[in-house]
Structure formats: structure tokens, C-alpha cells
Motif scaffolding. Structure first.
Motif, PDB file in Angstrom:
ATOM      1  N   SER A 223       0.845  -1.199   0.000  1.00 43.54           N
ATOM      2  CA  SER A 223       0.000   0.000   0.000  1.00 43.54           C
ATOM      3  C   SER A 223       0.873   1.238   0.000  1.00 43.54           C
ATOM      4  N   GLY A 224       0.256   2.387   0.263  1.00 41.01           N
ATOM      5  CA  GLY A 224       1.013   3.628   0.279  1.00 41.01           C
ATOM      6  C   GLY A 224       1.908   3.741   1.499  1.00 41.01           C
ATOM      7  N   GLY A 225       1.564   3.019   2.556  1.00 41.73           N
ATOM      8  CA  GLY A 225       2.351   3.100   3.787  1.00 41.73           C
ATOM      9  C   GLY A 225       3.104   1.820   4.108  1.00 41.73           C
TER      10      GLY A 225
ATOM     11  N   PHE B 182       5.406   4.364  -6.239  1.00 38.16           N
ATOM     12  CA  PHE B 182       4.536   4.680  -7.385  1.00 38.16           C
ATOM     13  C   PHE B 182       4.189   6.168  -7.367  1.00 38.16           C
ATOM     14  N   ASP B 183       3.827   6.673  -6.181  1.00 29.32           N
ATOM     15  CA  ASP B 183       3.399   8.078  -6.077  1.00 29.32           C
ATOM     16  C   ASP B 183       4.555   9.036  -6.386  1.00 29.32           C
ATOM     17  N   LYS B 184       5.737   8.691  -5.883  1.00 30.65           N
ATOM     18  CA  LYS B 184       6.883   9.582  -6.097  1.00 30.65           C
ATOM     19  C   LYS B 184       7.362   9.556  -7.548  1.00 30.65           C
TER      20      LYS B 184
ATOM     21  N   ARG C  60       3.930  10.637   6.059  1.00 26.63           N
ATOM     22  CA  ARG C  60       3.404  11.425   4.952  1.00 26.63           C
ATOM     23  C   ARG C  60       3.992  10.806   3.721  1.00 26.63           C
ATOM     24  N   ARG C  61       3.195  10.654   2.706  1.00 26.30           N
ATOM     25  CA  ARG C  61       3.764   9.985   1.532  1.00 26.30           C
ATOM     26  C   ARG C  61       4.771  10.896   0.850  1.00 26.30           C
ATOM     27  N   ILE C  62       4.368  12.099   0.527  1.00 29.25           N
ATOM     28  CA  ILE C  62       5.313  13.034  -0.070  1.00 29.25           C
ATOM     29  C   ILE C  62       5.115  14.378   0.626  1.00 29.25           C
TER      30      ILE C  62
HETATM   31  O1  KG4 Z   1      -4.202   0.837   0.791  1.00 29.86           O
HETATM   32  P1  KG4 Z   1      -4.230   2.229   0.329  1.00 29.86           P
HETATM   33  O2  KG4 Z   1      -5.529   2.792  -0.202  1.00 29.86           O
HETATM   34  O3  KG4 Z   1      -3.783   3.239   1.426  1.00 29.86           O
HETATM   35  C1  KG4 Z   1      -2.799   2.960   2.374  1.00 29.86           C
HETATM   36  O4  KG4 Z   1      -3.093   2.231   3.341  1.00 29.86           O
HETATM   37  O5  KG4 Z   1      -1.677   3.451   2.107  1.00 29.86           O
HETATM   38  O6  KG4 Z   1      -3.094   2.374  -0.812  1.00 29.86           O
HETATM   39  C2  KG4 Z   1      -2.890   3.554  -1.526  1.00 29.86           C
HETATM   40  C3  KG4 Z   1      -1.730   3.360  -2.483  1.00 29.86           C
HETATM   41  C4  KG4 Z   1      -1.272   4.629  -3.181  1.00 29.86           C
HETATM   42  O7  KG4 Z   1       0.124   4.754  -3.047  1.00 29.86           O
HETATM   43  C5  KG4 Z   1      -1.665   4.413  -4.646  1.00 29.86           C
HETATM   44  O8  KG4 Z   1      -0.804   5.045  -5.573  1.00 29.86           O
HETATM   45  C6  KG4 Z   1      -1.564   2.907  -4.748  1.00 29.86           C
HETATM   46  O9  KG4 Z   1      -2.092   2.435  -3.526  1.00 29.86           O
HETATM   47  N1  KG4 Z   1      -2.357   2.352  -5.865  1.00 29.86           N
HETATM   48  C7  KG4 Z   1      -1.799   1.708  -6.912  1.00 29.86           C
HETATM   49  C8  KG4 Z   1      -2.856   1.396  -7.801  1.00 29.86           C
HETATM   50  N2  KG4 Z   1      -4.025   1.856  -7.241  1.00 29.86           N
HETATM   51  C9  KG4 Z   1      -3.683   2.443  -6.060  1.00 29.86           C
HETATM   52  N3  KG4 Z   1      -0.508   1.384  -7.171  1.00 29.86           N
HETATM   53  C10 KG4 Z   1      -0.262   0.730  -8.309  1.00 29.86           C
HETATM   54  N4  KG4 Z   1      -1.205   0.404  -9.216  1.00 29.86           N
HETATM   55  C11 KG4 Z   1      -2.507   0.707  -9.011  1.00 29.86           C
HETATM   56  N5  KG4 Z   1      -3.439   0.367  -9.915  1.00 29.86           N
END
Ligand code: KG4
Ligand code: ZN
Length: 400
Positions: free
Chosen positions: A187-189, A217-219, A391-393
Motif C-alpha cells: 500500500s502507500g504506507g 509509485f506516487d513519487k 506522509r507519503r510526499i
Molecule cells: O491501501 P491504500 O488505499 O492506502 C494505504 O493504506 O496506504 O493504498 C494507496 C496506495 C497509493 O500509493 C496508490 O498510488 C496505490 O495504492 N495504488 C496503486 C494502484 N491503485 C492504487 N498502485 C499501483 N497500481 C494501481 N493500480
């Protein structure tokens, strides 16, 4: 058992009403009401999650979302003329002393609607962004007191695991998975491999030593001028590059691929992209090609470590969860490799809509842990287990 679930760990505020029939893990779950507000548009201008704006947004949306979920469920209050003593009102305001506007909204809601007959409130207490988590936790404590309902604290990551096996066969149930299982949580974290001996027996056997994969991915998206959140954007660009068979833009390293352990690293990969694009005018084809090159390496690393963990731990089931599990390329590569190397292992990915943060998964995890529910009085001691700096970014900060 009627469960109200609340999720505020990061940038989604979500409230669900879920009716559980039967015992975990064989119960069926009917989603009676599900309300979610994503803060993506607010964070987009910062290029990532900005904690104080996120906290404000959770405070502004949680009561309207509760109202929406209840309305959708058709649930009626148990009394038509709710009363609250001055003393009860003061206690409630004290419980929400750090979120005074939330106290006022909750009191207004109560005066209009009164009490509902809920059996359990499940709330995410961690991991996540601490200021965000506290909104859900404090709100839950106050609501539990007001409605006299027990509270069960939920681990967000366990929620992701359950989301990934929920309703796979369109039967409102959890898949009957074979143990030992392995969860790849991306995930993002977080980026972690969790060994699951059985339900409730979890051991972290691998994790990122720096950035989470979603963060990468975000960065990288930001480096390429693509909007936040970067995952879906990179994914779209990468698909385009594959469709048009664009040549490789950069040969990117696969960090820690041969480290011999089950850990990950994504920070070096992001830096490699940064150097590859530095001082260059990128054409639309260049953006697509580098997104594909990046996604290929990510899929390769995640797959290699997952396969290694499967072999080392005699794994029978792989459960992939978290926002990044929505990525179709990662899914294809992991499934294809498993099919060749471990054809007996079943892999589960979340159904559409349940890969990113939501509150249905929190209701499922709450049901699993109903024995650990606290009385409304006991729930007063609940705390949020989060990271203040997550914080992600961060705004204005260099991203290497
Ligand atoms: O699980 P989540 O909603 O939140 C956290 O718990 O962090 O994950 C969000 C992350 C974000 O970094 C977003 O860019 C990534 O999931 N994400 C993806 C895709 N859809 C969302 N990464 C790669 N491919 C995707 N299709
Ligand atoms: Zn999450």
C-alpha cells in the motif's frame, strides 16, 4: 450481529453498516450501508497526504458519512424522542475536546436521530497517520458511550487481508483459505510479507527497509509529472507502453532482488528513475516507457520475494492486499509465476473496490475479533497506534 465500522487511518473517511450472520470465518456478510469520502482531490495539490488537511477533512465528513450509511441501510432509531442529560452532554464534549466541531455535529445528529441498535462498533486504531486515526478513535469512543455499544479495535492491515478474500465467489463470504498462508501487503504506507499460521497468528517475515511500494509509485508519478495518487496513473501509462511496444527507456535496478532475505527496498529504484529523467525533455512516449520500465521492476521484485517466501514456508495460499494490489500487471506476473512454480498455491486479490482503503474490511476484521470487544466504558482507554510523520510526499520536501 450488526456491525458499524469506521476507518480514518489515512486519506479516506469511511463508515459501513454490515450484518454478519454466522461465525467467523464462515459467516456471510451483508453490506447494508457503505459511505466513503476520498480526500484525494485535497491532497493532490500537495502531491501526497498532508496530515493537518487530512485531519480536518475526517472531522468534517465523518458525521455526514455515518448519516449516509445509516440512511442507505434503512435502519430506524430505537427511540423517537432522544434525551441527553446536561451531564451526559458535558462528558461527550470532554471526550471530543480536541475535535470540538465533531462534538457539536455528533450532538446535533443525536438530537435528530437518537440511538440505533448496533451490536458492535469496529474502528481502525492503527497503523496509519496518527492525527487521522485519532479522529476515528475519539469519535468511536463518544458514539459508543452515546449509544451504549461495545467497541472492537481493528488493525488496518488485517482489514486489507480480509478484504482480499471477501466475496470472491460472489457469495458474501470469506474464501475458505488453506493455511499456512502468506499475505503480501502493498500500500502507500506498507510493503510487507506476513506469514499466517492460522487466523490471528501473524508473523512479519519481510518488509521494506525504506519506502513503501505505493509511495514509490506516487513519487515516480510525481517525477513524471503525473497526478497523485500515482499508482493508477503509472499503471495506465505502462499499459500504453506495452500496447505500443515502446522500447526500453532506462535499465532500472531491481533493488535487493538477490539480498537472500524477504525484505524490499524501493527508494533506490525511485532515485534511479530520477537520474534517468534528469535534465531531459520527456515526450509522452518517454513517460509511458519509463512508467512501464518502473512497473516491470516492481512486479519482478514483489514476485520474486513472494515466491521465495512461498517456497521457504510451505505456503498454500497467497493473499495480496492493499492499494497497490489493484495493479493488474503485478497481478498478472505474480499469478503467472505462481502457476509455473507453485501450481497448487491459490492466490487471492481483492475484488474491485476493496483494494484501497474502505470500512467494509474494518467490519470484517471487527467481526473476527468480537471477543476482544471493549465495553463503552472500557473503550475510553483506546488509543491510536500511528505514525505522526507518516506522509507519503511531504509538502515542499525533496523526494530523494
Ligand atoms: O491501501 P491504500 O488505499 O492506502 C494505504 O493504506 O496506504 O493504498 C494507496 C496506495 C497509493 O500509493 C496508490 O498510488 C496505490 O495504492 N495504488 C496503486 C494502484 N491503485 C492504487 N498502485 C499501483 N497500481 C494501481 N493500480
Ligand atoms: Zn490501507
Amino acid at each position: 450481529m450488526l456491525i458499524l465500522s469506521i476507518e480514518t487511518s489515512c486519506d479516506e473517511t469511511a463508515v459501513s453498516l454490515v450484518q454478519a450472520t454466522g461465525e467467523f470465518p464462515h459467516a456471510s456478510y451483508e453490506i447494508l450501508g457503505d459511505a466513503l469520502w476520498s480526500q484525494i482531490d485535497i491532497h493532490r495539490e500537495y502531491g501526497g497526504v498532508f496530515p493537518s488537511a487530512g485531519k480536518r477533512e475526517h472531522i468534517a465528513t465523518i458525521v455526514p458519512l455515518l448519516e449516509k450509511a445509516i440512511k442507505e441501510s434503512g435502519l430506524e432509531p430505537v427511540e423517537s424522542t432522544p434525551t441527553l442529560t446536561a451531564e451526559e452532554e458535558t462528558t461527550l464534549k470532554e471526550m471530543l475536546v480536541r475535535e470540538p466541531s465533531l462534538a457539536n455535529q455528533l450532538l446535533t445528529f443525536f438530537k435528530e436521530h437518537g440511538r440505533y441498535s448496533i451490536d458492535l462498533i469496529a474502528v481502525t486504531t492503527g497503523p496509519g497517520l496518527e492525527p487521522a486515526l485519532w479522529v476515528g478513535v475519539n469519535f468511536t469512543k463518544a458514539l459508543a458511550k452515546l449509544w451504549n455499544v461495545p467497541v472492537v479495535p481493528v488493525n488496518h492491515m488485517e482489514g486489507h487481508i480480509l478484504a482480499s478474500i471477501f466475496d470472491i465467489d460472489r457469495d458474501d463470504k470469506l474464501a475458505d483459505i488453506a493455511f499456512p498462508a502468506l499475505a503480501l501487503l502493498i500500500s502507500g504506507g506498507h510493503t510487507e510479507l506476513i506469514f499466517m499460521k492460522d487466523w490471528g497468528y501473524y508473523e512479519k517475515i519481510g518488509q521494506t527497509v525504506d519506502d513503501a511500494v505505493g509511495e514509490a509509485f506516487d513519487k515516480v508519478a510525481r517525477l513524471l509529472g503525473l497526478p497523485y495518487p500515482g499508482g493508477p496513473e503509472i499503471s495506465k501509462q505502462a499499459a500504453l507502453a506495452r500496447k505500443n511496444k515502446l522500447p526500453e527507456f532506462a535499465s532500472l535496478p531491481a533493488p535487493m532482488i538477490d539480498s537472500g532475505d524477504l525484505n524490499f527496498s524501493f527508494s533506490g529504484l525511485k532515485t534511479a528513475v530520477r537520474y534517468a529523467v534528469a535534465n531531459r525533455e520527456l515526450s509522452t512516449n518517454d513517460v509511458a516507457a519509463i512508467a512501464r520500465d518502473f512497473e516491470d521492476v516492481v512486479a519482478e521484485v514483489l514476485t520474486k520475494k513472494t515466491i521465495a517466501a512461498v517456497a521457504q514456508h510451505n505456503i498454500k495460499t497467497v493473499v495480496v492486499g492493499g492499494g497497490v494490489s489493484a495493479n493488474q500487471h503485478i497481478k498478472r506476473i505474480l499469478e503467472a509465476t505462481l502457476l509455473i512454480e507453485h501450481p497448487d498455491v491459490t492466490a487471492y486479490f481483492p475484488p474491485p473496490g476493496l483494494s484501497t482503503d474502505n470500512s467494509v474490511m474494518i467490519a470484517l476484521a471487527g467481526h473476527a475479533h468480537q471477543d476482544a470487544a471493549l465495553s463503552p466504558e472500557g473503550a475510553k482507554l483506546l488509543t491510536a497506534e500511528g505514525n505522526k510523520k507518516h506522509r507519503r510526499i511531504p509538502l515542499g520536501e525533496k523526494i530523494i
